[in-house]
Enzyme design. Sequence first.
Site, short mmCIF file in Angstrom:
data_model
loop_
_atom_site.label_atom_id
_atom_site.label_comp_id
_atom_site.label_asym_id
_atom_site.label_seq_id
_atom_site.Cartn_x
_atom_site.Cartn_y
_atom_site.Cartn_z
N TYR A 133 -54.74 22.61 59.18
CA TYR A 133 -52.96 22.44 59.30
C TYR A 133 -52.88 21.09 60.12
O TYR A 133 -51.90 20.72 60.42
CB TYR A 133 -52.03 23.53 59.85
CG TYR A 133 -52.19 24.82 59.03
CD1 TYR A 133 -52.60 24.61 57.61
CD2 TYR A 133 -51.71 26.11 59.55
CE1 TYR A 133 -52.63 25.91 56.96
CE2 TYR A 133 -51.75 27.32 58.64
CZ TYR A 133 -52.06 27.06 57.46
OH TYR A 133 -52.43 28.12 56.73
N HIS B 242 -60.74 30.82 56.15
CA HIS B 242 -59.59 30.43 55.57
C HIS B 242 -59.77 30.77 53.93
O HIS B 242 -58.78 31.24 53.41
CB HIS B 242 -59.42 28.88 55.80
CG HIS B 242 -57.97 28.63 55.26
ND1 HIS B 242 -57.37 27.34 55.89
CD2 HIS B 242 -57.05 28.88 54.62
CE1 HIS B 242 -56.05 27.30 55.69
NE2 HIS B 242 -55.86 28.23 54.57
N1 LIG Z 1 -54.13 31.48 54.25
C1 LIG Z 1 -53.81 30.73 53.21
O1 LIG Z 1 -54.44 30.44 52.34
C2 LIG Z 1 -52.54 30.26 53.42
C3 LIG Z 1 -51.79 30.64 54.58
N2 LIG Z 1 -50.34 30.22 54.66
C4 LIG Z 1 -49.44 30.72 56.04
O2 LIG Z 1 -48.39 31.20 55.40
C5 LIG Z 1 -47.44 30.69 56.11
C6 LIG Z 1 -46.06 30.63 55.37
O3 LIG Z 1 -46.36 30.38 53.80
P1 LIG Z 1 -45.26 28.84 53.50
O4 LIG Z 1 -46.34 28.52 52.30
O5 LIG Z 1 -45.16 28.07 54.36
O6 LIG Z 1 -44.24 29.56 52.39
P2 LIG Z 1 -42.93 30.51 52.98
O7 LIG Z 1 -42.96 31.73 51.98
O8 LIG Z 1 -42.94 31.04 54.50
O9 LIG Z 1 -41.64 29.63 52.87
C7 LIG Z 1 -41.43 28.52 53.74
C8 LIG Z 1 -40.10 28.04 53.19
O10 LIG Z 1 -38.99 28.70 53.15
C9 LIG Z 1 -38.12 28.08 53.98
N3 LIG Z 1 -37.27 29.20 54.63
C10 LIG Z 1 -37.88 30.09 55.75
N4 LIG Z 1 -37.01 30.79 56.22
C11 LIG Z 1 -35.84 30.80 55.44
C12 LIG Z 1 -34.66 31.54 55.00
N5 LIG Z 1 -34.35 32.51 55.91
N6 LIG Z 1 -33.63 30.97 54.07
C13 LIG Z 1 -34.10 30.09 53.42
N7 LIG Z 1 -35.40 29.39 53.44
C14 LIG Z 1 -36.26 29.72 54.41
C15 LIG Z 1 -38.72 26.97 54.70
O11 LIG Z 1 -37.85 26.13 54.98
P3 LIG Z 1 -37.49 25.85 56.75
O12 LIG Z 1 -38.69 25.44 57.40
O13 LIG Z 1 -36.50 24.68 56.45
O14 LIG Z 1 -36.72 26.86 57.19
C16 LIG Z 1 -39.85 26.80 53.82
O15 LIG Z 1 -39.33 25.76 52.92
C17 LIG Z 1 -47.70 29.19 56.43
O16 LIG Z 1 -47.00 28.23 57.07
C18 LIG Z 1 -49.18 29.22 56.68
O17 LIG Z 1 -49.18 29.64 58.07
C19 LIG Z 1 -49.79 29.49 53.53
C20 LIG Z 1 -50.48 29.37 52.37
C21 LIG Z 1 -51.74 29.48 52.32
O1 LIG Z 2 -51.82 26.53 53.76
C1 LIG Z 2 -52.89 26.97 53.64
O2 LIG Z 2 -53.37 27.73 54.42
C2 LIG Z 2 -53.42 26.68 52.27
O3 LIG Z 2 -54.53 27.51 52.24
C3 LIG Z 2 -53.35 25.65 51.50
O4 LIG Z 2 -54.01 25.85 50.36
C4 LIG Z 2 -51.76 25.43 51.13
O5 LIG Z 2 -51.32 26.71 50.70
C5 LIG Z 2 -51.50 24.46 50.02
O6 LIG Z 2 -51.74 23.30 50.50
C6 LIG Z 2 -51.33 24.71 48.64
O7 LIG Z 2 -50.69 23.73 48.05
#
Ligand SMILES: NC(=O)C1=CN([C@@H]2O[C@H](COP(=O)(O)OP(=O)(O)OC[C@H]3O[C@@H](n4cnc5c(N)ncnc54)[C@H](OP(=O)(O)O)[C@@H]3O)[C@@H](O)[C@H]2O)C=CC1
Ligand SMILES: O=C(O)C(=O)[C@@H](O)[C@H](O)C(=O)CO
Length: 277
Positions: free
Chosen positions: A51, A109
Amino acid sequence: MSAIPTVTLNDGAWFPELGLGTYGLRGEEGIAAMVGAIGSGYRLLDTAVNYENEREVGEAVRRSDVDRGTLLVASKIPGRHHGRQEAVDSVKGSLDRLGLDRIDLQLIHWPNPSVGKYVDTWRGLIEARELGLVRSIGVSNFTEDQLTELIEETGVVPAVNQVELHPYFPQAKLRAFHATHGIRTESWSPLAKRSELLTEQILTELATVHDVTPTQVVLRWHTQLGSTPIPKSADADRQRENADVFGFTLTHDQLAAISALERGRLWDGDPNTHEEM
Ligand SMILES: NC(=O)C1=CN([C@@H]2O[C@H](COP(=O)(O)OP(=O)(O)OC[C@H]3O[C@@H](n4cnc5c(N)ncnc54)[C@H](OP(=O)(O)O)[C@@H]3O)[C@@H](O)[C@H]2O)C=CC1
Ligand SMILES: O=C(O)C(=O)[C@@H](O)[C@H](O)C(=O)CO
């Protein structure tokens, strides 16, 4: 808003029932968003080497007026750092960038099957824990077979498996496996990256019934399934909305109706094939 409740992991450590995703929170704006979230009651910040915001996460911890001991920082080892010694070195690199003397939850990860070193990487995390560099160790995006392999090879059960989980992909079978083995489920992209999920009719109906928002219905569904969601929001109001989900309870039928939205992964993030270096 009441405090975010906690559960106990299989290693005896406490762990919040909801945390903050930090993917995309970078720079001064990102730090301010994280400090604000801590002020609103969040106690778990989820980051990763990939990240490129570990510096910001550490800075947010230092700038907040909350005791370090009451905050949890989680980070993740990328595929390019797989291997036993490489994992220990990766943790040390994260600690340097965070500017902290301990990572509270260290995850692998992705399994990155083509690299073929996730068991060695797991041995590295066990060593990092013995060295006192990390408190709890777990994985992310591991399948039942991959978890079984880790457990059989090392005898150490991951404390957490952070996986894609939202109403479009409820992961019932994997969650049942976690429950059997005492592994805490953590949900990534718990709001399905916002997408069209939040306008689904069942969610707007249940939001009216419980006098909350569709987002709060989704996050309560996660916590009642026994998973810790880590919604990401850069916005203070949405952060507060997302954390304020413990004042109402969905019925068994309502939970099932939300799970019936199942249709599959958001993108092609199959741990058996996805490579994330
Ligand atoms: N281990 C892995 O492989 C992965 C881990 N992750 C982790 O999971 C976390 C969360 O997943 P992420 O992919 O960010 O997606 P989320 O499902 O958390 O969605 C995030 C989106 O939703 C919006 N949002 C948040 N709260 C609200 C609300 N109350 N109403 C409307 N819109 C909202 C945010 O916009 P805004 O910021 O403008 O509020 C953003 O666009 C990541 O940040 C990361 O830490 C994610 C993907 C893969
Ligand atoms: O955000 C994370 O932790 C990921 O593992 C990424 O794969 C992320 O979900 C992404 O870039 C998806 O297009």
